[in-house]
Design a protein around this motif. Structure first.
Motif, short mmCIF file in Angstrom:
data_model
loop_
_atom_site.label_atom_id
_atom_site.label_comp_id
_atom_site.label_asym_id
_atom_site.label_seq_id
_atom_site.Cartn_x
_atom_site.Cartn_y
_atom_site.Cartn_z
N THR A 125 0.85 -1.19 0.00
CA THR A 125 0.00 0.00 0.00
C THR A 125 0.89 1.25 0.00
N THR A 126 0.27 2.39 -0.28
CA THR A 126 0.98 3.67 -0.24
C THR A 126 0.01 4.78 0.14
N HIS A 127 0.55 5.90 0.52
CA HIS A 127 -0.22 7.14 0.62
C HIS A 127 0.75 8.31 0.45
N VAL A 128 0.18 9.46 0.08
CA VAL A 128 1.01 10.63 -0.24
C VAL A 128 0.55 11.81 0.61
N LEU A 129 1.50 12.45 1.26
CA LEU A 129 1.22 13.64 2.06
C LEU A 129 1.91 14.84 1.41
N ASP A 130 1.15 15.91 1.20
CA ASP A 130 1.63 17.17 0.66
C ASP A 130 2.15 17.99 1.84
N THR A 131 3.47 18.02 2.01
CA THR A 131 4.05 18.70 3.18
C THR A 131 4.01 20.22 3.05
N SER A 165 11.16 -8.69 0.07
CA SER A 165 11.88 -9.95 0.22
C SER A 165 11.18 -10.96 1.11
N GLU A 166 10.01 -10.61 1.60
CA GLU A 166 9.23 -11.54 2.42
C GLU A 166 7.75 -11.24 2.24
N ALA A 167 6.92 -12.23 2.47
CA ALA A 167 5.48 -12.04 2.38
C ALA A 167 5.03 -11.31 3.65
N ALA A 168 4.89 -10.01 3.54
CA ALA A 168 4.55 -9.15 4.68
C ALA A 168 3.77 -7.94 4.16
N HIS A 169 3.35 -7.07 5.07
CA HIS A 169 2.71 -5.82 4.66
C HIS A 169 3.79 -4.78 4.43
N TYR A 170 3.86 -4.27 3.22
CA TYR A 170 4.76 -3.19 2.86
C TYR A 170 3.92 -1.94 2.63
N HIS A 171 4.24 -0.89 3.36
CA HIS A 171 3.56 0.40 3.19
C HIS A 171 4.64 1.41 2.84
N VAL A 172 4.53 2.03 1.65
CA VAL A 172 5.55 2.95 1.17
C VAL A 172 4.93 4.33 1.00
N PRO A 173 4.95 5.15 2.06
CA PRO A 173 4.40 6.50 1.96
C PRO A 173 5.38 7.47 1.32
N LEU A 174 4.83 8.55 0.79
CA LEU A 174 5.64 9.62 0.22
C LEU A 174 5.22 10.93 0.86
N TYR A 206 9.74 20.76 -4.00
CA TYR A 206 11.20 20.83 -4.03
C TYR A 206 11.92 19.68 -3.33
N GLY A 207 11.20 18.78 -2.71
CA GLY A 207 11.85 17.68 -2.01
C GLY A 207 10.85 16.62 -1.58
N PHE A 208 11.39 15.46 -1.20
CA PHE A 208 10.53 14.36 -0.76
C PHE A 208 11.26 13.47 0.23
N SER A 209 10.48 12.65 0.92
CA SER A 209 11.00 11.67 1.85
C SER A 209 10.10 10.45 1.79
N THR A 210 10.67 9.28 2.01
CA THR A 210 9.88 8.05 2.05
C THR A 210 10.52 7.10 3.05
N TYR A 211 9.81 6.04 3.40
CA TYR A 211 10.30 5.04 4.34
C TYR A 211 9.39 3.84 4.24
N ARG A 212 9.78 2.74 4.87
CA ARG A 212 8.89 1.59 4.94
C ARG A 212 8.05 1.75 6.19
N GLY A 213 6.77 1.99 5.98
CA GLY A 213 5.85 2.15 7.10
C GLY A 213 5.19 0.84 7.47
N SER A 214 4.23 0.93 8.35
CA SER A 214 3.52 -0.28 8.79
C SER A 214 2.04 -0.17 8.49
#
Length: 118
Positions: free
Chosen positions: A8-14, A96-105, A110-118
């Motif tokens: 899953t993903t979601h996007v936040l406008d900072t 690399s494993e069957a798990a929940h991957y959440h990739v928010p942006l 002018y810039g962005f950040s992302t991480y593996r969320g839960s």
């Protein structure tokens, strides 16, 4: 390998401190130098997609890339000044494993950040 994973993903406008509604998002599966598009859609009012990008039998381990169309999103807001610095933001990651991957942006013109969320 297919499995019980989910992406899953979601996007936040900072810049505006709110979810980025109506941003185009694409999911690509990476095979060496080639990519295959698996999904294309837009975020909803909560900055999320209406369904998981991958789950159930569609979930497979491997290398993926999300393309967030940030430039078109910010241009669509009609911000004053120059065009946004960012256009399409690519985020490449490995599942690399069957798990929940959440990739928010978290993104501004002018810039962005992302991480593996839960």
């Amino acid at each position: 390998m297919a499995g019980n994973g989910r992406l899953t993903t979601h996007v936040l406008d900072t810049t505006h401190g709110r979810p980025a509604a109506d941003m185009q998002v694409e999911l690509m599966m990476v095979h060496g130098d080639h990519m295959h598009r698996l999904f294309s859609g837009a975020t909803n009012a909560d900055g999320r997609l209406d369904q998981p990008l991958l789950d159930g039998d569609h979930f497979q381990l491997g290398t993926y890339e999300l393309h967030f169309h940030a430039g078109a999103y910010f241009e669509g807001l009609g911000l004053p000044g120059d065009k946004p610095f960012l256009d399409v933001v690519p985020v490449r990651f490995i599942m690399s494993e069957a798990a929940h991957y959440h990739v928010p942006l978290l993104v501004s013109p002018y810039g962005f950040s992302t991480y593996r969320g839960s």
